[in-house]
Design a protein around this motif. Structure first.
Motif, PDB file in Angstrom:
ATOM      1  N   ASN A  53       1.245   4.113  -3.187  1.00 63.85           N
ATOM      2  CA  ASN A  53       0.958   5.524  -2.931  1.00 63.85           C
ATOM      3  C   ASN A  53       2.175   6.410  -3.170  1.00 63.85           C
ATOM      4  OD1 ASN A  53       0.524   7.949  -0.758  1.00 63.85           O
ATOM      5  ND2 ASN A  53      -1.431   7.179  -1.546  1.00 63.85           N
ATOM      6  N   SER A  76       3.967   8.758  -9.444  1.00 65.04           N
ATOM      7  CA  SER A  76       3.297   9.866  -8.755  1.00 65.04           C
ATOM      8  C   SER A  76       4.285  10.975  -8.419  1.00 65.04           C
ATOM      9  CB  SER A  76       2.601   9.361  -7.488  1.00 65.04           C
ATOM     10  OG  SER A  76       3.536   8.911  -6.529  1.00 65.04           O
ATOM     11  N   GLN A 118       0.829  -1.204   0.000  1.00 60.63           N
ATOM     12  CA  GLN A 118       0.000   0.000   0.000  1.00 60.63           C
ATOM     13  C   GLN A 118       0.868   1.261   0.000  1.00 60.63           C
ATOM     14  OE1 GLN A 118      -2.999  -0.193   3.122  1.00 60.63           O
ATOM     15  NE2 GLN A 118      -3.301  -2.387   2.763  1.00 60.63           N
TER      16      GLN A 118
END
Length: 374
Positions: free
Chosen positions: A357, A362, A353
């Motif tokens: 993220n 990103s 997780q």
């Protein structure tokens, strides 16, 4: 089309900043392929351990000839003993900025402030750090920190610094597709043994020496320091080799494939980072590229309860923390984790997780937005 000149060391010559820059550059270009205005990057290399100030000045003017934006990956240690070559580098940067009016972005990998100095000539060192930090701020249009801890460590003479935090990415797309059996064969490790690894460059603040005591306390397990130093040998690396027990292997610098094999071959990673004083400066790890590699491979981690790892755990609960500088506590936590498949599975899921993220995709997107705003 927008061109970004990124000033950074070569991948093979530093403690991870070069590889971070390479991964970031590739991710930025991949992301921009799906946008109206493509972004191209070119890495301009800082000289490695050069004592010629002209080579640092040359990197500045080469970047201005290359890019529409100049982005500097900064760490004090990249500029020689005492960061002395920051002075000609940033003075030439200020001059070039006035001539060419090209925006400058600076990523600060480790921040310093006067409270972190000690020893001989302490007061002079304090003013010197403020002077260096002042040059960084005066030169930049935007400052990026990789963590809140790094930002909090950075201090100027007065006022605050306009900045943003863009965390170090987890390089999911750069992982190798390799079985554990093949990875262990590449490293010469018994496929049935339990292997605890500490990947990455050797340095005192990474606490490599603590593995000597940990390995002695856990003779039933195999340990590996999967990495070396940026030079062939240092007194610290020699100390490690001379004192390592039979169940602790120190590989030295690894080629890329075997470096990745260490994450796949390991059952657990151990990151016993600690605060140390070096050359009159208190050094601590405020962010860890190696931890992000562990997350990319979902390799369970036992790490020091330093501020950086505690901060990550507050949000993600993905690290087994041990008392900083305490080999016995590390041994206890490692043994407990090895014996609990359930807890290992829990940490792997939490790491999955975290990495999703904090992917480099990103991180690259945040850089893309910043570049287009300048």
């Amino acid at each position: 089309m927008k061109k970004i000149a990124i000033i950074a060391p070569k991948d093979s010559e530093t403690n991870g900043i070069g590889s971070y820059t390479r991964d970031l550059s590739e991710s930025i270009e991949r992301n921009s392929e799906h946008t109206k205005e493509k972004i191209l990057t070119e890495i301009v290399h800082l000289p490695h351990k050069s004592k010629n100030p002209l080579r640092y000045i040359r990197a500045v003017f080469q970047s201005y000839q290359t890019g529409d934006i100049v982005h500097i990956q900064h760490e004090y240690g990249l500029f020689g003993t005492g960061a002395v070559y920051m002075i000609p580098f940033f003075l030439s940067l200020l001059i070039a900025k006035k001539i060419f009016t090209i925006p400058i972005v600076i990523t600060i990998h480790e921040g310093l402030n006067p409270d972190l100095v000690s020893g001989h000539l302490q007061e002079i060192k304090k003013y010197y750090i403020l002077f260096l930090n002042g040059m960084i701020v005066a030169s930049s249009d935007e400052i990026i920190f990789l963590s809140t801890q790094s930002r909090d460590r950075f201090q100027v003479r007065s006022g605050s610094v306009d900045s943003q935090i863009i965390p170090h990415g987890s390089p999911i797309s750069q992982t190798y597709n390799m079985s554990k059996e093949i990875a262990r064969k590449k490293l010469g490790i018994d496929t049935e043994s339990t292997l605890i690894v500490q990947p990455g460059y050797i340095s005192k603040q990474k606490g490599n020496h603590l593995l000597i005591e940990i390995a002695e306390e856990l003779p039933e397990y195999n340990f590996m320091i999967a990495g070396g130093t940026s030079t062939s040998s240092t007194p610290y690396s020699e100390y490690l080799r001379e004192n390592a027990p039979s169940n602790l292997e120190i590989t030295g610098h690894l080629p890329e494939e075997r470096f990745h094999a260490a994450f796949i071959a390991g059952d657990i990673a151990v990151l016993p980072y600690k605060t140390v004083e070096m050359s009159g400066i208190v050094n601590r790890v405020n962010q860890s590229g190696i931890f992000n590699w562990c997350a990319a491979y979902t390799l369970p981690v036992v790490a020091s309860d330093c501020e950086s790892f505690c901060s990550i755990n507050e949000d993600w609960d993905c690290i087994e923390l041990a008392k900083e500088g305490d080999p016995s506590d590390f041994s206890k936590k490692i043994k407990s984790l090895i014996k609990s498949d359930q807890h290992q599975d829990y940490l792997r899921e939490r790491l999955r997780q975290y990495r999703d993220n904090h992917s480099f995709r990103s991180v690259a997107s945040k850089h893309d937005i910043l570049y287009r705003q300048l």
